[in-house]
Design a protein around this motif. Structure first.
Motif, PDB file in Angstrom:
ATOM      1  N   ILE A 115     -13.343 -79.889  49.515  1.00 49.94           N
ATOM      2  CA  ILE A 115     -14.417 -80.251  48.370  1.00 49.94           C
ATOM      3  C   ILE A 115     -13.619 -81.560  47.677  1.00 49.94           C
ATOM      4  CG2 ILE A 115     -15.778 -80.125  46.623  1.00 49.94           C
ATOM      5  CD1 ILE A 115     -17.084 -77.958  47.834  1.00 49.94           C
ATOM      6  N   ARG A 116     -12.545 -80.322  46.907  1.00 52.91           N
ATOM      7  CA  ARG A 116     -10.619 -80.858  46.167  1.00 52.91           C
ATOM      8  C   ARG A 116     -10.858 -82.616  46.851  1.00 52.91           C
ATOM      9  NH1 ARG A 116     -10.777 -75.586  45.576  1.00 52.91           N
ATOM     10  NH2 ARG A 116     -11.528 -74.499  43.131  1.00 52.91           N
ATOM     11  N   GLU A 120      -9.899 -85.691  44.776  1.00 59.21           N
ATOM     12  CA  GLU A 120      -8.830 -85.731  44.487  1.00 59.21           C
ATOM     13  C   GLU A 120      -8.862 -87.136  44.943  1.00 59.21           C
ATOM     14  OE1 GLU A 120      -7.464 -81.686  43.660  1.00 59.21           O
ATOM     15  OE2 GLU A 120      -6.254 -82.767  45.752  1.00 59.21           O
ATOM     16  N   TRP A 121      -9.595 -87.607  46.385  1.00 58.35           N
ATOM     17  CA  TRP A 121      -9.053 -89.079  47.283  1.00 58.35           C
ATOM     18  C   TRP A 121      -9.305 -90.351  46.948  1.00 58.35           C
ATOM     19  CZ3 TRP A 121      -4.240 -90.465  48.122  1.00 58.35           C
ATOM     20  CH2 TRP A 121      -4.728 -91.080  49.321  1.00 58.35           C
ATOM     21  N   ASN A 122     -10.893 -89.516  45.998  1.00 58.94           N
ATOM     22  CA  ASN A 122     -11.901 -90.261  45.395  1.00 58.94           C
ATOM     23  C   ASN A 122     -12.287 -91.067  46.591  1.00 58.94           C
ATOM     24  OD1 ASN A 122     -13.979 -91.661  44.120  1.00 58.94           O
ATOM     25  ND2 ASN A 122     -12.220 -93.107  42.651  1.00 58.94           N
ATOM     26  N   MET A 151     -21.817 -81.466  48.629  1.00 58.74           N
ATOM     27  CA  MET A 151     -21.564 -80.599  47.504  1.00 58.74           C
ATOM     28  C   MET A 151     -20.504 -81.352  46.555  1.00 58.74           C
ATOM     29  SD  MET A 151     -22.777 -78.233  46.856  1.00 58.74           S
ATOM     30  CE  MET A 151     -23.550 -76.718  48.329  1.00 58.74           C
ATOM     31  N   VAL A 152     -19.760 -82.535  47.616  1.00 62.67           N
ATOM     32  CA  VAL A 152     -18.439 -82.832  46.818  1.00 62.67           C
ATOM     33  C   VAL A 152     -18.920 -83.978  45.445  1.00 62.67           C
ATOM     34  CG1 VAL A 152     -17.307 -83.707  48.649  1.00 62.67           C
ATOM     35  CG2 VAL A 152     -18.894 -85.161  48.223  1.00 62.67           C
ATOM     36  N   GLY A 153     -20.784 -84.437  45.451  1.00 60.95           N
ATOM     37  CA  GLY A 153     -20.754 -84.161  44.180  1.00 60.95           C
ATOM     38  C   GLY A 153     -21.944 -83.709  43.288  1.00 60.95           C
ATOM     39  N   VAL A 154     -21.687 -82.111  43.600  1.00 60.88           N
ATOM     40  CA  VAL A 154     -22.220 -81.002  42.870  1.00 60.88           C
ATOM     41  C   VAL A 154     -21.028 -81.046  41.287  1.00 60.88           C
ATOM     42  CG1 VAL A 154     -23.543 -78.727  42.645  1.00 60.88           C
ATOM     43  CG2 VAL A 154     -23.407 -80.375  44.306  1.00 60.88           C
ATOM     44  N   PRO A 155     -21.380 -80.673  40.120  1.00 65.01           N
ATOM     45  CA  PRO A 155     -20.456 -80.529  39.354  1.00 65.01           C
ATOM     46  C   PRO A 155     -19.862 -79.141  38.864  1.00 65.01           C
ATOM     47  CG  PRO A 155     -22.152 -82.418  38.124  1.00 65.01           C
ATOM     48  CD  PRO A 155     -22.542 -81.635  40.000  1.00 65.01           C
ATOM     49  N   PRO A 162     -13.170 -82.624  39.459  1.00 72.48           N
ATOM     50  CA  PRO A 162     -14.373 -84.046  38.698  1.00 72.48           C
ATOM     51  C   PRO A 162     -14.760 -84.053  39.840  1.00 72.48           C
ATOM     52  CG  PRO A 162     -12.159 -84.545  37.580  1.00 72.48           C
ATOM     53  CD  PRO A 162     -11.517 -83.935  38.423  1.00 72.48           C
ATOM     54  N   PRO A 163     -16.842 -84.125  40.410  1.00 75.17           N
ATOM     55  CA  PRO A 163     -17.295 -84.857  41.112  1.00 75.17           C
ATOM     56  C   PRO A 163     -17.551 -86.155  41.309  1.00 75.17           C
ATOM     57  CG  PRO A 163     -18.669 -83.796  39.228  1.00 75.17           C
ATOM     58  CD  PRO A 163     -17.548 -83.584  38.633  1.00 75.17           C
ATOM     59  N   LEU A 164     -17.684 -85.991  42.463  1.00 72.82           N
ATOM     60  CA  LEU A 164     -17.040 -87.930  43.170  1.00 72.82           C
ATOM     61  C   LEU A 164     -18.578 -88.121  42.451  1.00 72.82           C
ATOM     62  CD1 LEU A 164     -16.328 -88.019  46.967  1.00 72.82           C
ATOM     63  CD2 LEU A 164     -15.374 -88.558  44.453  1.00 72.82           C
ATOM     64  N   GLN A 165     -18.369 -89.721  41.885  1.00 78.64           N
ATOM     65  CA  GLN A 165     -19.357 -90.264  41.227  1.00 78.64           C
ATOM     66  C   GLN A 165     -21.316 -90.782  42.820  1.00 78.64           C
ATOM     67  OE1 GLN A 165     -20.234 -90.207  37.585  1.00 78.64           O
ATOM     68  NE2 GLN A 165     -18.281 -89.144  37.986  1.00 78.64           N
ATOM     69  N   LYS A 166     -20.157 -91.275  43.382  1.00 84.15           N
ATOM     70  CA  LYS A 166     -20.738 -91.111  44.692  1.00 84.15           C
ATOM     71  C   LYS A 166     -20.443 -91.255  46.086  1.00 84.15           C
ATOM     72  CE  LYS A 166     -22.673 -95.746  46.648  1.00 84.15           C
ATOM     73  NZ  LYS A 166     -22.741 -95.560  47.830  1.00 84.15           N
TER      74      LYS A 166
END
Ligand SMILES: [Zn+2]
Length: 292
Positions: A115-116, A120-122, A151-155, A162-166
């Motif tokens: 997930i990180r 991190e790569w956005n 889960m990448v979007g779950v803060p 920081p979670p991905l916005q999209k």
């Protein structure tokens, strides 16, 4: 006056940088072993990189079991160096995570790590194997990435990153397995022009393409000794065939005329998790499909 000119230049150039950053697509390919990403998406990665987009390869294991004579830390070190060289030849960033080869399990700590990495790569696009592969490490890499897809979007999950916005588009790389269902070539990329670059990247994984894989496959005696000859052999050995379904998909994306000329291709299936892209969105994320 000079002060204003300098100020203007700084402002202007930073707008340029911001614009360039916004246009840059960010792709992350996640494989189980240092050479899997190259095999699955090396030609596509080279196309992205040559167009100025940002590509990262992640190997979830360090490859320390992939040899008939070597093993452990020494082999992992050798394979990390090979991966770095392969990354250099493709123009991509290559990271090898420190988990034992042949022993990967879809655990919570590794899920959080994945997930990180995606955050991190956005990432706009995430590519990984399907979870029905013959190799347990491939299978569990598929599971780990699937488990990260929401889960990448779950803060509150891995809150230190920081979670991905999209949510990215998640894609499976191609395989030949038929159960529970055959691979579906939703997106097929013409890699004819970067096939040599892909072979050059694979050539960097000496311990694999010239030693381990021929040994375990029972064709070690076919590998030429000479470095030029063996690279030629590798190119022949790695030429893939294009299935009728993949050819149909090529026609959809490139038109009939161009599709008929494609000699080498890499195919991807859209995962049901993550963002479900429209055709328009796929063309934005894979700008090489528009190069007709
Ligand atoms: Zn592998």
């Amino acid at each position: 006056m000079l002060k204003y000119v300098i100020l203007f230049l700084i402002l202007f150039s930073s707008i340029g940088i911001i614009k360039a950053q916004n246009d840059t697509l960010r792709i992350i390919v996640i494989g189980a072993h240092p050479d899997d990403c190259d095999l699955d998406a090396g030609g596509t990665a080279a196309l992205f990189a040559n167009m100025g987009h940002a590509v990262k390869f992640v190997s979830v294991t360090n490859g320390d079991a992939g040899h008939q004579e070597q093993g452990g830390g020494m082999l992992a070190k050798r394979r990390i160096a090979e991966a770095q060289e392969a990354g250099r030849r493709l123009g991509v960033t290559y990271e090898v995570l420190d988990h034992h080869d042949g022993e990967l399990l879809p655990t919570l700590p590794i899920r959080l790590e994945i997930i990180r990495k995606i955050r991190e790569w956005n990432a706009d696009v995430v590519i990984a194997p399907r979870p029905n592969d013959y190799h347990p490490d491939h299978r569990y890499t598929g599971v780990l990435v699937q488990d990260a897809a929401y889960m990448v979007g779950v803060p509150n999950v891995a809150p230190d990153t920081p979670p991905l916005q999209k949510n990215p588009v998640f894609l499976y790389s191609q395989d030949g397995f038929q159960r529970p269902n055959p691979f579906r070539p939703d997106i097929v990329v013409d890699i004819t022009e970067t096939f040599d670059q892909k072979v050059a990247a694979l050539d960097a994984h000496e311990s694999q393409v010239y030693e381990w894989l021929p040994w375990i496959g029972g064709f070690a005696d076919e590998v030429p000794q000479d470095t030029t000859e063996r690279k030629k052999w590798l190119a022949e050995n790695r030429k893939g065939s294009i299935s009728p379904e993949a050819r149909k998909s090529l026609e959809k994306w490139y038109g009939q005329e161009r599709a008929a000329q494609v000699q080498q291709a890499e195919a991807f299936e859209i995962c049901e998790y993550g963002t479900q892209p429209s055709e328009e969105e796929i063309k934005r994320l894979f700008p090489m499909l528009e190069n007709q």
